[in-house]
Scaffold this motif. Structure first.
Motif, PDB file in Angstrom:
ATOM      1  N   HIS A  16       0.823  -1.214   0.000  1.00 18.30           N
ATOM      2  CA  HIS A  16       0.000   0.000   0.000  1.00 18.30           C
ATOM      3  C   HIS A  16       0.858   1.265   0.000  1.00 18.30           C
ATOM      4  O   HIS A  16       0.673   2.117  -0.873  1.00 18.30           O
ATOM      5  CB  HIS A  16      -1.017   0.022   1.159  1.00 18.30           C
ATOM      6  CG  HIS A  16      -2.133  -0.948   0.898  1.00 18.30           C
ATOM      7  ND1 HIS A  16      -3.100  -0.714  -0.057  1.00 18.30           N
ATOM      8  CD2 HIS A  16      -2.397  -2.174   1.414  1.00 18.30           C
ATOM      9  CE1 HIS A  16      -3.933  -1.753  -0.094  1.00 18.30           C
ATOM     10  NE2 HIS A  16      -3.516  -2.654   0.777  1.00 18.30           N
ATOM     11  N   GLU A 192      -9.857  -3.084  -5.238  1.00 16.11           N
ATOM     12  CA  GLU A 192     -10.801  -2.556  -4.235  1.00 16.11           C
ATOM     13  C   GLU A 192     -10.090  -2.145  -2.957  1.00 16.11           C
ATOM     14  O   GLU A 192     -10.421  -1.128  -2.346  1.00 16.11           O
ATOM     15  CB  GLU A 192     -11.872  -3.608  -3.902  1.00 16.11           C
ATOM     16  CG  GLU A 192     -12.922  -3.672  -4.975  1.00 16.11           C
ATOM     17  CD  GLU A 192     -14.037  -4.656  -4.650  1.00 16.11           C
ATOM     18  OE1 GLU A 192     -14.359  -4.839  -3.458  1.00 16.11           O
ATOM     19  OE2 GLU A 192     -14.560  -5.241  -5.610  1.00 16.11           O
ATOM     20  N   ALA A 195      -8.323   1.028  -3.636  1.00 15.44           N
ATOM     21  CA  ALA A 195      -9.284   2.134  -3.727  1.00 15.44           C
ATOM     22  C   ALA A 195      -9.749   2.553  -2.329  1.00 15.44           C
ATOM     23  O   ALA A 195      -9.922   3.752  -2.051  1.00 15.44           O
ATOM     24  CB  ALA A 195     -10.477   1.728  -4.589  1.00 15.44           C
ATOM     25  N   ALA A 196      -9.936   1.590  -1.431  1.00 15.32           N
ATOM     26  CA  ALA A 196     -10.386   1.911  -0.066  1.00 15.32           C
ATOM     27  C   ALA A 196      -9.332   2.748   0.658  1.00 15.32           C
ATOM     28  O   ALA A 196      -9.665   3.692   1.382  1.00 15.32           O
ATOM     29  CB  ALA A 196     -10.675   0.627   0.706  1.00 15.32           C
ATOM     30  N   ARG A 198      -7.175   4.680  -0.834  1.00 16.51           N
ATOM     31  CA  ARG A 198      -7.175   6.000  -1.489  1.00 16.51           C
ATOM     32  C   ARG A 198      -8.270   6.888  -0.894  1.00 16.51           C
ATOM     33  O   ARG A 198      -8.053   8.064  -0.599  1.00 16.51           O
ATOM     34  CB  ARG A 198      -7.360   5.841  -3.000  1.00 16.51           C
ATOM     35  CG  ARG A 198      -7.120   7.147  -3.752  1.00 16.51           C
ATOM     36  CD  ARG A 198      -7.185   6.996  -5.261  1.00 16.51           C
ATOM     37  NE  ARG A 198      -6.205   6.043  -5.750  1.00 16.51           N
ATOM     38  CZ  ARG A 198      -6.501   4.947  -6.444  1.00 16.51           C
ATOM     39  NH1 ARG A 198      -7.763   4.663  -6.747  1.00 16.51           N
ATOM     40  NH2 ARG A 198      -5.566   4.133  -6.850  1.00 16.51           N
ATOM     41  N   GLU A 199      -9.456   6.303  -0.672  1.00 15.02           N
ATOM     42  CA  GLU A 199     -10.570   7.071  -0.087  1.00 15.02           C
ATOM     43  C   GLU A 199     -10.233   7.525   1.327  1.00 15.02           C
ATOM     44  O   GLU A 199     -10.496   8.662   1.711  1.00 15.02           O
ATOM     45  CB  GLU A 199     -11.833   6.202  -0.032  1.00 15.02           C
ATOM     46  CG  GLU A 199     -12.637   6.280  -1.311  1.00 15.02           C
ATOM     47  CD  GLU A 199     -13.729   5.224  -1.363  1.00 15.02           C
ATOM     48  OE1 GLU A 199     -14.335   4.928  -0.303  1.00 15.02           O
ATOM     49  OE2 GLU A 199     -13.956   4.682  -2.462  1.00 15.02           O
ATOM     50  N   ARG A 200      -9.657   6.620   2.093  1.00 17.70           N
ATOM     51  CA  ARG A 200      -9.301   6.946   3.476  1.00 17.70           C
ATOM     52  C   ARG A 200      -8.285   8.092   3.499  1.00 17.70           C
ATOM     53  O   ARG A 200      -8.365   8.999   4.326  1.00 17.70           O
ATOM     54  CB  ARG A 200      -8.717   5.703   4.143  1.00 17.70           C
ATOM     55  CG  ARG A 200      -8.472   5.851   5.623  1.00 17.70           C
ATOM     56  CD  ARG A 200      -7.908   4.576   6.189  1.00 17.70           C
ATOM     57  NE  ARG A 200      -8.933   3.630   6.522  1.00 17.70           N
ATOM     58  CZ  ARG A 200      -9.320   3.346   7.773  1.00 17.70           C
ATOM     59  NH1 ARG A 200      -8.765   3.962   8.790  1.00 17.70           N
ATOM     60  NH2 ARG A 200     -10.251   2.456   8.007  1.00 17.70           N
ATOM     61  N   ARG A 201      -7.356   8.048   2.553  1.00 11.01           N
ATOM     62  CA  ARG A 201      -6.322   9.089   2.502  1.00 11.01           C
ATOM     63  C   ARG A 201      -6.923  10.422   2.067  1.00 11.01           C
ATOM     64  O   ARG A 201      -6.537  11.489   2.553  1.00 11.01           O
ATOM     65  CB  ARG A 201      -5.214   8.662   1.540  1.00 11.01           C
ATOM     66  CG  ARG A 201      -4.038   9.612   1.502  1.00 11.01           C
ATOM     67  CD  ARG A 201      -2.868   8.955   0.794  1.00 11.01           C
ATOM     68  NE  ARG A 201      -1.722   9.844   0.699  1.00 11.01           N
ATOM     69  CZ  ARG A 201      -1.439  10.570  -0.364  1.00 11.01           C
ATOM     70  NH1 ARG A 201      -2.219  10.539  -1.427  1.00 11.01           N
ATOM     71  NH2 ARG A 201      -0.359  11.336  -0.373  1.00 11.01           N
ATOM     72  N   ALA A 202      -7.903  10.354   1.148  1.00  7.02           N
ATOM     73  CA  ALA A 202      -8.552  11.593   0.702  1.00  7.02           C
ATOM     74  C   ALA A 202      -9.285  12.240   1.876  1.00  7.02           C
ATOM     75  O   ALA A 202      -9.304  13.464   2.019  1.00  7.02           O
ATOM     76  CB  ALA A 202      -9.517  11.291  -0.442  1.00  7.02           C
ATOM     77  N   ALA A 203      -9.860  11.405   2.764  1.00 12.81           N
ATOM     78  CA  ALA A 203     -10.628  11.920   3.898  1.00 12.81           C
ATOM     79  C   ALA A 203      -9.711  12.420   5.017  1.00 12.81           C
ATOM     80  O   ALA A 203     -10.051  13.359   5.732  1.00 12.81           O
ATOM     81  CB  ALA A 203     -11.552  10.834   4.432  1.00 12.81           C
ATOM     82  N   ASP A 204      -8.556  11.784   5.167  1.00 10.25           N
ATOM     83  CA  ASP A 204      -7.681  12.118   6.297  1.00 10.25           C
ATOM     84  C   ASP A 204      -6.218  11.963   5.886  1.00 10.25           C
ATOM     85  O   ASP A 204      -5.509  11.062   6.350  1.00 10.25           O
ATOM     86  CB  ASP A 204      -8.027  11.178   7.480  1.00 10.25           C
ATOM     87  CG  ASP A 204      -7.291  11.575   8.744  1.00 10.25           C
ATOM     88  OD1 ASP A 204      -6.513  12.551   8.709  1.00 10.25           O
ATOM     89  OD2 ASP A 204      -7.487  10.884   9.763  1.00 10.25           O
TER      90      ASP A 204
END
Ligand code: PMV
Length: 312
Positions: A16, A192, A195-196, A198-204
């Motif tokens: 990751h 997937e 992508a999860a 990536r989303e977590r990093r975008a949020a925090d």
């Protein structure tokens, strides 16, 4: 007939984080391989290729297969790369012992074995660099934005300290060590899990980047402990890397159960390996406790265990 093979792989540290340019450390698993056999197919039109993969029930002509199929993509790419006139009709048979979608580099190994075998059958032995580059093209068709670690470690077949876009660095193994790989049997596409994160990093971004910075330090320390042969310290790093992977949400219930079982049975360290959420975990063990740890993993639900020695 021409046969070539390629090993599986496991990531020891840095999965990751490697997608974000951090280094990761991966080693080949020589005991678990993909094998491709290529032979002439007299009586069929030039340029035709028959593909057989008994393990996945593939038996078809190349021109009938979907563009996206990895086996077909690997054959198309190598034929295009070799250029020249249409080769004689060929038969390509693929057999792989590497669990699919588990984090052991199955797709990269299939590509590397097929690329090597087709090229060799047509009179060309390709460099590891060329094979890796072609297999990377297949990986991109499959996985979207792969870091490139799988095709590289599988094509070079040596322990590797890898960062995308940086020169390759091979790792000298000061003292061989033993891993037990446990397959949780759970499957979730790498795409997937990536992508999860990536989303977590975008949020925090701050927390996730802090985790990646710690993982980077672990990969670097891990490399030093492999070189100095300090297996105990290496085990502690497995555990620390696992805590960080859990923090970014890529562990899973089945994996945690296996990791606990390995530790209770005496593993020096244990962590998930690869994309996570399912797939495999790895335990670092003293050779004397290898059987005990493998047994404990199977009892805790592993659908298979694989032992591998990491050597230079
Ligand atoms: O599970 P695998 O073998 O596909 O490994 C994925 C490793 C990641 O770092 C999560 C993704 C990548 O492309 O390196």
């Amino acid at each position: 007939m021409t046969e070539r093979s390629a090993p599986g792989k496991v990531i020891l540290f840095g999965e990751h984080a490697v997608v974000y340019g951090k280094p990761a450390l991966a080693v080949p698993v020589h005991s678990t391989r993909a094998r491709a056999e290529v032979s002439d197919l007299p009586g069929e039109p030039a340029g035709w290729v028959r593909l057989e993969a008994p393990g996945t029930q593939i038996s078809a002509w190349l021109h009938e297969m979907l563009q996206a199929d990895p086996l077909a993509s690997a054959v198309r790419l190598i034929l295009k790369d070799l250029g020249g006139s249409a080769p004689p009709a060929l038969r390509v048979v693929l057999n792989s012992e590497i669990p699919v979608g588990a984090g052991m580099g199955s797709s990269a190994a299939v590509s590397v074995a097929v690329i090597r075998a087709v090229a060799a059958h047509l009179g060309q032995e390709l460099s590891a660099e060329r094979v890796s580059a072609l297999a990377f093209e297949v990986e991109k068709l499959q996985h979207g934005t792969p870091s490139g670690i799988d095709n590289t470690v599988v094509a070079y077949e040596r322990p590797l300290f890898f960062a995308a876009g940086k020169p390759l660095q091979f790792v000298q193994v000061g003292r061989p060590f033993t891993l037990i790989i446990g397959d949780s049997g759970d499957r979730l596409p790498t795409r997937e899990s990536v992508a999860a994160v990536r989303e977590r990093r975008a949020a925090d971004p701050e927390s996730v980047d802090r985790v990646f910075a710690e993982i980077e330090a672990i990969s670097e320390q891990g490399r030093r402990f492999i070189e100095s042969g300090d297996t105990r310290q290496l085990g502690l790093l497995f555990d620390r890397n696992q805590t960080l992977l859990k923090a970014i949400g890529v562990s899973g219930k089945g994996l945690e159960q296996l990791i606990r079982a390995a530790k209770r049975a005496g593993a020096l360290g244990a962590k998930l390996s690869g994309a996570g959420r399912g797939g495999i975990m790895i335990a670092l063990v003293e050779p004397a406790s290898a059987e005990l740890v493998a047994g404990a993993l199977r009892e805790a639900g592993a659908i298979r265990t694989i032992r591998t020695e990491v050597t230079a």
